[in-house]
Design a protein around this motif. Structure first.
Motif, mmCIF file in Angstrom:
data_model
loop_
_atom_site.group_PDB
_atom_site.id
_atom_site.type_symbol
_atom_site.label_atom_id
_atom_site.label_comp_id
_atom_site.label_asym_id
_atom_site.label_seq_id
_atom_site.Cartn_x
_atom_site.Cartn_y
_atom_site.Cartn_z
ATOM 1 N N ASP A 166 0.813 -1.219 0.000
ATOM 2 C CA ASP A 166 0.000 0.000 0.000
ATOM 3 C C ASP A 166 0.847 1.270 0.000
ATOM 4 O OD1 ASP A 166 -2.378 -1.454 0.065
ATOM 5 O OD2 ASP A 166 -2.329 -1.600 2.254
ATOM 6 N N ALA A 167 2.172 1.127 -0.048
ATOM 7 C CA ALA A 167 3.046 2.305 -0.006
ATOM 8 C C ALA A 167 2.914 3.103 -1.303
ATOM 9 C CB ALA A 167 4.498 1.886 0.205
ATOM 10 N N ALA A 168 3.149 4.406 -1.203
ATOM 11 C CA ALA A 168 3.063 5.279 -2.379
ATOM 12 C C ALA A 168 4.331 5.242 -3.200
ATOM 13 C CB ALA A 168 2.764 6.711 -1.944
ATOM 14 N N ILE A 169 5.470 5.051 -2.532
ATOM 15 C CA ILE A 169 6.762 5.184 -3.211
ATOM 16 C C ILE A 169 7.754 4.161 -2.684
ATOM 17 C CG2 ILE A 169 8.830 6.678 -3.180
ATOM 18 C CD1 ILE A 169 7.071 9.026 -3.808
ATOM 19 N N GLY A 170 8.562 3.638 -3.600
ATOM 20 C CA GLY A 170 9.745 2.875 -3.237
ATOM 21 C C GLY A 170 10.962 3.656 -3.689
ATOM 22 N N ARG B 224 -2.055 5.199 -5.128
ATOM 23 C CA ARG B 224 -1.897 5.820 -3.808
ATOM 24 C C ARG B 224 -1.532 7.293 -3.938
ATOM 25 N NH1 ARG B 224 -3.894 7.002 0.546
ATOM 26 N NH2 ARG B 224 -2.512 7.350 2.336
ATOM 27 N N MET B 225 -0.706 7.641 -4.936
ATOM 28 C CA MET B 225 -0.340 9.044 -5.161
ATOM 29 C C MET B 225 -1.590 9.870 -5.483
ATOM 30 S SD MET B 225 2.975 9.449 -4.798
ATOM 31 C CE MET B 225 3.410 10.924 -5.730
ATOM 32 N N ARG B 226 -2.504 9.292 -6.244
ATOM 33 C CA ARG B 226 -3.753 9.989 -6.577
ATOM 34 C C ARG B 226 -4.613 10.213 -5.338
ATOM 35 N NH1 ARG B 226 -3.553 5.820 -11.070
ATOM 36 N NH2 ARG B 226 -2.685 6.959 -12.860
ATOM 37 N N GLU B 227 -4.541 9.274 -4.385
ATOM 38 C CA GLU B 227 -5.292 9.435 -3.136
ATOM 39 C C GLU B 227 -4.693 10.518 -2.255
ATOM 40 O OE1 GLU B 227 -6.784 4.749 -2.750
ATOM 41 O OE2 GLU B 227 -5.205 5.536 -1.439
ATOM 42 N N GLU C 255 5.449 14.917 1.946
ATOM 43 C CA GLU C 255 4.074 14.473 1.750
ATOM 44 C C GLU C 255 3.910 12.958 1.795
ATOM 45 O OE1 GLU C 255 1.499 16.654 1.514
ATOM 46 O OE2 GLU C 255 3.041 18.155 1.951
ATOM 47 N N CYS C 256 5.009 12.233 1.599
ATOM 48 C CA CYS C 256 4.922 10.770 1.556
ATOM 49 C C CYS C 256 5.598 10.115 2.751
ATOM 50 C CB CYS C 256 5.538 10.236 0.260
ATOM 51 S SG CYS C 256 4.683 10.770 -1.233
ATOM 52 N N GLU C 257 5.836 10.869 3.801
ATOM 53 C CA GLU C 257 6.433 10.253 4.993
ATOM 54 C C GLU C 257 5.468 9.203 5.547
ATOM 55 O OE1 GLU C 257 8.716 11.321 9.163
ATOM 56 O OE2 GLU C 257 7.330 12.790 8.312
ATOM 57 N N GLY C 258 6.019 8.040 5.798
ATOM 58 C CA GLY C 258 5.181 6.934 6.235
ATOM 59 C C GLY C 258 4.503 6.214 5.086
ATOM 60 N N GLU C 259 4.727 6.692 3.872
ATOM 61 C CA GLU C 259 4.108 6.109 2.677
ATOM 62 C C GLU C 259 5.155 5.535 1.725
ATOM 63 O OE1 GLU C 259 0.922 5.908 1.854
ATOM 64 O OE2 GLU C 259 -0.066 7.157 3.352
ATOM 65 N N SER C 260 6.382 5.330 2.227
ATOM 66 C CA SER C 260 7.457 4.858 1.353
ATOM 67 C C SER C 260 8.125 3.623 1.940
ATOM 68 C CB SER C 260 8.503 5.957 1.150
ATOM 69 O OG SER C 260 9.182 6.237 2.366
ATOM 70 N N ILE C 261 8.721 2.842 1.038
ATOM 71 C CA ILE C 261 9.547 1.717 1.461
ATOM 72 C C ILE C 261 10.947 1.919 0.898
ATOM 73 C CG2 ILE C 261 7.573 0.150 1.530
ATOM 74 C CD1 ILE C 261 8.682 -1.131 -1.053
#
Length: 589
Positions: free
Chosen positions: A374-378, A424-427, A454-460
């Motif tokens: 579910d992450a936005a970014i790797g 996820r980026m669109r969300e 903006e993607c803190e906690g959304e990346s791996i």
């Protein structure tokens, strides 16, 4: 070109005369083949403003705008209802009367004609003689118009049917007789368009004569809107073949960066899996048709790759995407294009994004296959930023906490290589929201800072070997070694067998061939069709600017006009200064 439109080479027509008659071939076709209450003509770039709202004009009497979209259609009334309302009750509508003194300080329309290097005064005199011979009663009007300072240009007009028929019956025999007695056997292509230019002047003479002799037409002028980029927006479509095996890889570049972009793509495809399909998409605004074709021809050697281009101009228009911070002077506006990917590629849920200042030593399909969940970014951790966090002065730590509002600055990643979960980026944000954030000042590393904030906690985190930054300015043992020990050790290990080498920073291999990993870069660059251009950069030879042609001032269809209008708006001191210089230059000739 278009099957579902009318064609000026069908029915009774003079289509073959288009090199001389220009847009008049469409006018002739309408006269001979169409039955309407009104006949009106715009151009592919110039349209009437059918509203009653005044808009600011430049010196050429034109409203300058960029794209034809829903907003501009509403703003200028480019719809059936607005057009019908604007036309109702009028006999003739033209573009605004423009004073040639305003354009270039010309005394009259004859001077204005003569100042064009492609138009000859003897041809105007020839046309005058033809007119006066056929219609002696037009002498007063021809003299008044040609010795006057005002005219409606661009061959844009709207007329009632009877008036239009009368005008065409008068105009085309004049032009035909002119052409018969006109020596144009050796003229250039622009001079060959003389009949089209003459018709602009003849339109004004025709109207002046009719009004003087009692026609009492109800006439008005509508402003003219000049769109600099009127072509319809071309949307990309998903590739048809093997969608499951497709690896979409997105780049962003301008025309000056094409040699580097080509090198990066070549390195990637040279190491690609022949069993996978690679959809290579370049986000751009100004890459020339020639450079695009050179790239397409060169990459045709890779049967498992498709190269496509997407113009982002309309999406980013109106946003102030600044790149002028002193610490990141090497960063260009193209770095923000990654924020439009989610809109430009609505059919993809996941893509790879790669900067154009890197070379690929591995198969990026392996990187694309990373499970983001579910992450936005790797992305790979940024050893440079993390090293700065641990430097004693605490400036970067304060910046990460107070400006970026990161709760864990040590999660900061490098954004030159990204696996992006577009869903996820669109969300998280719309494109408009992303670009609005990017327009705010205060970021050191531009889009990279924004993505991290903006993607803190959304990346791996990805393995370091997928984004090995080179040693720019001695930063490996001057900055990277301040990073957490585990990070620095992982970075050093990745240098032994990098899958991607990223030349992030000011020290580039096309500027300094001795830079870290320089030979690896040139291993790929020397095989591209742009290798000589890159070698020229090494030798200090700058990319030449497009030639500027000497004209009477700036031609109405000149590609530099939009820049002049931006730098020196109508009525400004800069514009008056340019006019003064132009007049002095004309006096020397």
């Amino acid at each position: 070109m278009f099957e579902d439109t009318l064609h000026d080479n069908e029915g009774d027509n003079i289509s073959t005369q288009n090199p001389m008659y220009c847009e008049l071939t469409a006018q002739y076709w309408a006269w001979k083949n169409a039955d309407a209450d009104y006949y009106g003509f715009c151009h592919y770039r110039r349209y009437f403003d059918f509203t009653n709202t005044p808009h600011q004009e430049n010196d050429y009497g034109e409203i300058m705008d960029s794209f034809i979209d829903a907003q501009s259609i509403a703003e200028y009334g480019l719809d059936d209802a607005s057009i019908a309302l604007a036309v109702d009750g009028y006999d003739v509508i033209t573009s605004p009367l423009n004073d040639v003194r305003r354009i270039g300080g010309f005394r009259n329309l004859k001077d204005h004609w003569d100042a064009d290097s492609h138009l000859r005064l003897k041809d105007l005199r020839h046309m005058y003689d033809v007119l006066i011979k056929r219609h002696p009663d037009y002498t007063i009007d021809a003299d008044a118009v040609l010795n006057g300072r005002e005219a409606a240009f661009c061959n844009m007009f709207i007329m009632r049917k009877a008036i239009f028929n009368e005008y065409c019956e008068w105009l085309f025999p004049l032009l035909d007789e002119f052409v018969v007695g006109w020596d144009h056997s050796t003229v250039d292509m622009q001079t060959l368009r003389t009949p089209g230019h003459l018709s602009e002047r003849l339109l004004n003479i025709f109207i002046a004569h009719k009004q003087r002799t009692g026609a009492q037409w109800n006439i008005k002028q509508l402003q003219c809107v000049h769109f600099t980029d009127p072509a319809p927006l071309s949307e990309l479509e998903p590739l048809a073949e093997n969608p499951q095996s497709t690896v979409p890889v997105v780049f962003a570049a301008d025309d000056a960066y094409v040699p580097m972009l080509t090198t990066t793509i070549y390195s990637m495809l040279s190491n690609a899996n022949p069993k996978r399909q690679y959809d290579v998409i370049v986000l751009e605004r100004d890459i020339t048709a020639d450079n695009k074709q050179t790239m397409l021809t060169f990459f045709s050697q890779f049967s498992n790759a498709t190269i496509r281009f997407y113009d982002v101009s309309r999406i980013i228009a109106g946003y102030n995407l600044a790149t002028d911070t002193s610490t990141t002077a090497h960063i260009t506006q193209e770095t923000y294009y990654r924020f439009v990917i989610q809109q430009a590629l609505p059919f993809y849920s996941k893509i790879l994004y790669l900067d154009s200042d890197l070379v690929v030593n591995g198969d990026v399909a392996e990187l694309y296959d990373t499970d983001l969940s579910d992450a936005a970014i790797g992305a790979v951790p940024d050893a440079d930023f993390l090293g700065n966090l641990n430097i004693k002065n605490g400036e970067r730590m304060a910046y990460a906490i107070h400006q970026l509002h990161m709760s864990n600055p040590y999660a900061y990643f490098q954004a030159g290589v990204l696996v992006m979960n577009l869903d996820r980026m669109r969300e998280l944000h719309t494109v408009s929201e992303w670009l609005s954030i990017a327009s705010q000042p205060g970021f050191i590393y531009n889009d990279q800072d924004i993505l991290n904030a903006e993607c803190e906690g959304e990346s791996i985190s990805l393995p370091f070997d997928w984004n090995v930054m080179h040693d720019c300015g001695g930063r490996v043992h001057g900055v990277f070694d301040y990073a957490p020990a585990e990070v620095f050790q992982a970075y050093l290990a990745s240098r032994k067998a990098p899958k991607i080498v990223h030349y992030a920073g000011y020290d580039k291999p096309w500027k300094n061939p001795w830079c870290d990993f320089g030979p690896l870069y040139w291993h790929y660059a020397q095989n591209t069709p742009f290798s000589l251009q890159m070698m020229a950069l090494l030798s200090g030879i700058e990319r030449p600017k497009p030639p500027m042609h000497h004209e009477r001032a700036i031609a109405e269809d000149s590609p530099i006009r939009k820049y002049v209008d931006a730098f020196a708006p109508s009525g400004s001191k800069q514009r008056e200064f340019m006019k003064t210089i132009a007049r002095k230059l004309q006096g020397k000739h």
